[in-house]
Design an enzyme around this catalytic site. Sequence first.
Site, short mmCIF file in Angstrom:
data_model
loop_
_atom_site.label_atom_id
_atom_site.label_comp_id
_atom_site.label_asym_id
_atom_site.label_seq_id
_atom_site.Cartn_x
_atom_site.Cartn_y
_atom_site.Cartn_z
NE ARG A 70 7.22 0.51 4.53
CZ ARG A 70 6.00 0.06 4.56
NH1 ARG A 70 5.95 -1.29 4.07
NH2 ARG A 70 4.98 0.62 4.77
CE LYS A 102 26.47 -3.32 -8.98
NZ LYS A 102 26.77 -1.92 -9.72
NE ARG A 121 -1.50 -2.30 2.82
CZ ARG A 121 -1.62 -3.50 2.14
NH1 ARG A 121 -2.64 -4.09 1.71
NH2 ARG A 121 -0.46 -4.33 2.67
CB THR A 122 3.48 2.58 2.23
OG1 THR A 122 2.74 2.04 3.31
CG2 THR A 122 4.18 3.93 2.46
CG HIS A 128 3.78 3.71 8.47
ND1 HIS A 128 4.06 4.74 7.56
CD2 HIS A 128 3.17 2.60 7.81
CE1 HIS A 128 3.46 4.18 6.23
NE2 HIS A 128 3.21 2.81 6.64
N1 CP Z 1 -0.12 -0.18 5.85
C1 CP Z 1 1.24 -0.18 5.40
O1 CP Z 1 2.11 0.10 5.71
O2 CP Z 1 1.05 -1.18 4.27
P1 CP Z 1 2.38 -1.59 3.35
O3 CP Z 1 3.22 -2.27 4.28
O4 CP Z 1 1.57 -2.61 2.48
O5 CP Z 1 2.92 -0.48 2.88
#
Ligand code: CP
Length: 312
Positions: free
Chosen positions: A109, A88, A59-60, A137
Amino acid sequence: MINSLFGKDLTTVDSLTSADLELIWTKSGEMQEIVNRKKSDNRLQGKITAMLFFEPSTRTFSSFLTAVQRLGGGSLPFNGMKNTSVEKGESFEHTIRVFSVYADCLIIRHPEIGYPARAAALTDNPVINAGDGAGEHPSQAVFDTYTILKRFPEKKELTVTLAGDLKYGRTVHSLSKLLLKCGRKITFNLVSPLMLSMPSQITEALERNSSVRRTDQLKEAVNGSDVIYMTRVQKERFNDPDEYEKLKSFYRLNKSLLTGANKEVIIMHPLPIAAGEISPEMDNDPRSLYLNEQLKNGLSVRMALLDLILNP
Ligand code: CP
């Protein structure tokens, strides 16, 4: 209105003010038309966003990518760093410095807490934390808060149940802190097995600014809640697989458990649901927002954030 978010990082919800949130809500409202009608715009034309995901995401990653594309921007999308020189052995620092030359904004991320903030110290470009280990998050919390406030526009007092893995679940770390800034009186029900309790520094902040009840019994918290926010037990943060197996299915939210819940209660989850913490029978229940409203708000809020951060 002055755009206080222009050029800023979003590595933690701690940096957001109530005024910032008002700005984001207004802009997200504008973006909803684009999201609902699957339209496009050109307000990010000429802007390039590097999406550096050192950890998996559905999603993110996809919603930020969609947001950039719907607004006419370009992207350098890496969902995983496979086929980059990270394989590498290139350092995090060099990777950030390289993408800072190519892009106008970095969305990062990482499995380790603090890496997006570390990146922010290495570049003048704005950095958005798309999830750092068991840390935060922030963009998820912004749209989760938006979802809650839109559902309860008039309610001055809200009871919010956060359930599941409150220790490693970064979404609930950010969401609980952000809800304190939204001008409502919040009662938190923190529901988890003892081993997955909310970190003490967050609980202490919540206790200073709201009412907090702690239990390991989900049923106890359901009745009287306006919001039930379920989370996945974060398998990838456990050192001991047996411990994960013991805890992964501690909760299962289903229709039967919701007997006696408020009529207007909403069920949220950041997704993915990985160990049955919400029963599939809830997927099409009108109280469940995790496969519809919550996702749509994620898109409009991320579009709003990108517009605010990248345009004066
Ligand atoms: N909610 C969320 O962070 O989902 P993902 O890990 O799929 O990005």
